[in-house]
Design an enzyme around this catalytic site. Structure first.
Site, PDB file in Angstrom:
ATOM      1  N   CYS A  53      14.736 -28.064 -11.215  1.00  0.00           N
ATOM      2  CA  CYS A  53      16.037 -27.360 -10.648  1.00  0.00           C
ATOM      3  C   CYS A  53      16.236 -28.226  -9.228  1.00  0.00           C
ATOM      4  CB  CYS A  53      15.439 -25.933 -10.161  1.00  0.00           C
ATOM      5  SG  CYS A  53      16.548 -25.408  -9.120  1.00  0.00           S
ATOM      6  N   CYS A  62       9.746 -22.293  -5.501  1.00  0.00           N
ATOM      7  CA  CYS A  62       9.182 -22.454  -6.547  1.00  0.00           C
ATOM      8  C   CYS A  62       8.238 -23.930  -6.162  1.00  0.00           C
ATOM      9  CB  CYS A  62       9.652 -22.542  -7.620  1.00  0.00           C
ATOM     10  SG  CYS A  62      11.228 -23.589  -7.829  1.00  0.00           S
ATOM     11  N   GLU A 309       0.141   6.083  -0.275  1.00  0.00           N
ATOM     12  CA  GLU A 309       1.076   5.102  -0.353  1.00  0.00           C
ATOM     13  C   GLU A 309       1.858   5.302   1.172  1.00  0.00           C
ATOM     14  OE1 GLU A 309       2.273   2.238  -1.725  1.00  0.00           O
ATOM     15  OE2 GLU A 309       3.870   2.508  -0.186  1.00  0.00           O
ATOM     16  N   ASP A 357      -4.811  -1.955  -3.821  1.00  0.00           N
ATOM     17  CA  ASP A 357      -3.950  -3.194  -4.184  1.00  0.00           C
ATOM     18  C   ASP A 357      -2.959  -3.216  -3.012  1.00  0.00           C
ATOM     19  OD1 ASP A 357      -2.199  -4.698  -5.185  1.00  0.00           O
ATOM     20  OD2 ASP A 357      -1.606  -3.443  -6.884  1.00  0.00           O
ATOM     21  N   CYS A 384      -2.994 -10.093  -4.008  1.00  0.00           N
ATOM     22  CA  CYS A 384      -2.229 -10.969  -4.061  1.00  0.00           C
ATOM     23  C   CYS A 384      -2.262 -11.940  -3.090  1.00  0.00           C
ATOM     24  CB  CYS A 384      -0.910 -10.250  -4.284  1.00  0.00           C
ATOM     25  SG  CYS A 384      -0.457  -9.526  -2.671  1.00  0.00           S
TER      26      CYS A 384
HETATM   27  N1  SAH Z   1      -0.439  -0.766  -6.468  1.00  0.00           N
HETATM   28  C1  SAH Z   1       1.093  -0.961  -6.578  1.00  0.00           C
HETATM   29  C2  SAH Z   1       1.627  -1.218  -5.319  1.00  0.00           C
HETATM   30  C3  SAH Z   1       0.957  -2.370  -4.855  1.00  0.00           C
HETATM   31  S1  SAH Z   1       1.957  -3.305  -3.496  1.00  0.00           S
HETATM   32  C4  SAH Z   1       1.439  -1.556  -7.759  1.00  0.00           C
HETATM   33  O1  SAH Z   1       0.720  -2.561  -8.445  1.00  0.00           O
HETATM   34  O2  SAH Z   1       2.753  -1.403  -8.279  1.00  0.00           O
HETATM   35  C5  SAH Z   1       1.285  -2.860  -2.052  1.00  0.00           C
HETATM   36  C6  SAH Z   1       1.735  -1.267  -1.688  1.00  0.00           C
HETATM   37  O3  SAH Z   1       1.038  -1.008  -0.455  1.00  0.00           O
HETATM   38  C7  SAH Z   1       3.111  -1.286  -1.374  1.00  0.00           C
HETATM   39  O4  SAH Z   1       3.752  -0.144  -2.193  1.00  0.00           O
HETATM   40  C8  SAH Z   1       3.314  -0.916   0.091  1.00  0.00           C
HETATM   41  O5  SAH Z   1       4.187  -0.059   0.366  1.00  0.00           O
HETATM   42  C9  SAH Z   1       2.086   0.024   0.142  1.00  0.00           C
HETATM   43  N2  SAH Z   1       1.443  -0.314   1.557  1.00  0.00           N
HETATM   44  C10 SAH Z   1       1.515  -1.358   2.607  1.00  0.00           C
HETATM   45  N3  SAH Z   1       0.886  -0.832   3.675  1.00  0.00           N
HETATM   46  C11 SAH Z   1       0.209   0.341   3.548  1.00  0.00           C
HETATM   47  C12 SAH Z   1      -0.810   0.996   4.263  1.00  0.00           C
HETATM   48  N4  SAH Z   1      -0.989   0.872   5.704  1.00  0.00           N
HETATM   49  N5  SAH Z   1      -0.965   2.247   3.676  1.00  0.00           N
HETATM   50  C13 SAH Z   1      -0.525   2.610   2.487  1.00  0.00           C
HETATM   51  N6  SAH Z   1       0.160   1.802   1.549  1.00  0.00           N
HETATM   52  C14 SAH Z   1       0.799   0.655   2.413  1.00  0.00           C
END
Ligand code: SAH
Length: 429
Positions: A53, A62, A309, A357, A384
């Site tokens: 690219c 990337c 969340e 997550d 991640c």
């Molecule tokens: N498990 C989901 C989202 C993962 S991303 C999936 O796989 O699609 C991480 C998520 O954590 C996001 O939706 C974000 O809004 C949320 N988040 C960030 N800080 C947070 C907190 N202190 N308490 C609860 N949720 C939170």
């Protein structure tokens, strides 16, 4: 048994990756011959030769594009192994068969360059727009739609936003596409609610791209690096899209988080749920649950699921997703995950399995301490960012939890990022 199967899958993916890289090499040769260019910007011939690219260096999205894919995977494997050394075994990373155009969410910043409307990405650490027409990571249809919008601006007399003067209407375009359903959302981020000839613009865009299922106008009139503002108006369609993962249907709104690589996400979630070894009776927490993906997929195998969340829109999507999928044993809470877990621990609730997550910044000591009090048998950490993962595993260890295995997944080919599932078990179980 399980391990063998995973190894085989890993090997197969590696072989295919090599093939894919060959394909990439072919594309590269054609590009070098000058038949394709994938940006609007003029680039030096030297840069064209070096990269798949022409703007990869200036865009910075990337960093590994020109590293053969199997080597990228090896590097990610080494990185995770290095960080998790002393915690647990790291299984072979699962790569993609075709590691291009995997992103289902594409964002383009709009602005001006030398008097011409341009769209692309901000050069890293700046607000200078690097024009991009086609990206090797992004969904091709989304890139086409963004190109169409750019091409329509002149005839509709829509000015793009100029950060210096603060003038101009169109600031960003966000496209989300459900790979399994084909549904497409286009979000036009504007600096003003007043959008001259809005209806005609929407009509013309739909005519050029009948595959678009919803169009939203989002208002962002602040000096901020956030793409989306609070207020929005649905200009066409339902205002959200749906996608399918692991047999469940998910509703995704403009602001809620949804994994950008659904092909790999299916494999990742399947692993996370397998690691939880649910029998149908457990009380399960899905922390940082977003729109409820992991919890909803796990619900069929659990007694009940509690999702927590912070993002209100995502919670709303989660509640709706439970209804759509006819899942009644899940409840969602809009709260900070750490605070919520502390509350659960203080109330003496019983929890068997915790999924977490969190975002790249990882979890918190507050959260992990509360988990230790709740004393679930198993914790499945989907991360991640292996650096914050390693930091958090240390805290888990202090709370009497032992990591049993780590499974990396390449959700972000050609970037330095890697996703990892870790099974963590309570020591005295
Ligand atoms: N498990 C989901 C989202 C993962 S991303 C999936 O796989 O699609 C991480 C998520 O954590 C996001 O939706 C974000 O809004 C949320 N988040 C960030 N800080 C947070 C907190 N202190 N308490 C609860 N949720 C939170």
């Amino acid at each position: 048994m399980q391990e063998n199967r995973r190894k085989k899958t890993g090997q197969k993916d590696f072989a295919k990756n090599r093939k894919t890289h060959k394909k990439a090499e072919e594309i590269k040769k054609v590009r070098e011959g000058g038949r394709h260019g994938n940006t609007t910007g003029k680039e030096s011939g030297e840069n064209m030769k070096r990269s798949l690219c022409p703007v990869s260096k200036r865009c910075g999205g990337c960093q590994m594009l020109d590293v053969p894919y199997d080597r990228q995977l090896q590097e990610k494997q080494k990185n995770v192994e290095g960080l998790l050394k002393g915690f647990c075994r790291v299984y072979p990373i699962v790569g993609m068969e075709d590691p291009f155009h995997y992103r289902n969410k594409v964002h383009a910043a709009f602005g001006y360059k030398k008097g011409e409307a341009v769209s692309g990405v901000y050069r890293e650490g700046t607000h200078e727009i690097v024009p991009v027409e086609r990206c090797m990571l992004e969904d091709e249809k989304a890139d086409q739609i963004i190109g169409t919008i750019r091409g329509m601006l002149k005839s509709f007399k829509i000015r793009t936003y100029d950060e210096e003067t603060g003038y101009g209407l169109l600031r960003h375009v966000l496209v989300k596409r459900g790979f399994a359903t084909g549904q497409i959302m286009v979000v036009l981020v504007t600096t003003s609610p007043i959008f001259p000839s809005r209806n005609n613009f929407v009509k013309a865009l739909r005519k050029k791209h009948p595959e678009i299922t919803t169009i939203i106008q989002n208002l962002n009139d602040r000096f901020t690096s956030m793409v989306l503002g609070e207020r929005e108006k649905v200009l066409y369609g339902k205002g959200y899209i749906e996608d399918r993962l692991c047999g469940c249907t998910f509703r995704i709104s403009s602001k809620s988080f949804y994994q950008v690589n659904p092909v790999q996400t299916e494999k990742l979630y399947a692993k996370a749920i397998e690691a939880a070894a649910l029998t149908g009776k457990e009380t399960v927490i899905d922390a940082y649950c977003g729109i409820g993906t992991i919890g909803l997929i796990a619900a069929g195998k659990a007694g009940r699921v509690i999702g927590v969340e912070l993002n209100q829109d995502a919670v709303r999507d989660g509640v709706q997703n439970a209804r759509t999928n006819k899942i009644s044993n899940i409840q969602f809470y809009h709260n900070d995950a750490g605070r919520f877990m502390t509350g659960m621990a203080q109330d003496g609730e019983k929890v068997d399995v915790v999924f977490l997550d969190p975002p790249r910044s990882g979890s918190t000591e507050e959260f992990i301490r509360a988990v230790a009090v709740l004393a679930p048998d198993r914790v499945v950490y989907v991360s991640c960012n292996p650096e914050t993962l390693a930091r958090d595993l240390k805290v888990f260890r202090g709370g009497g939890y032992q990591a049993e295995g780590a499974w990396p997944y390449d959700l972000f080919p050609h970037t330095g990022h890697v996703e990892t599932v870790v099974l963590i078990q309570r020591k005295d179980t």
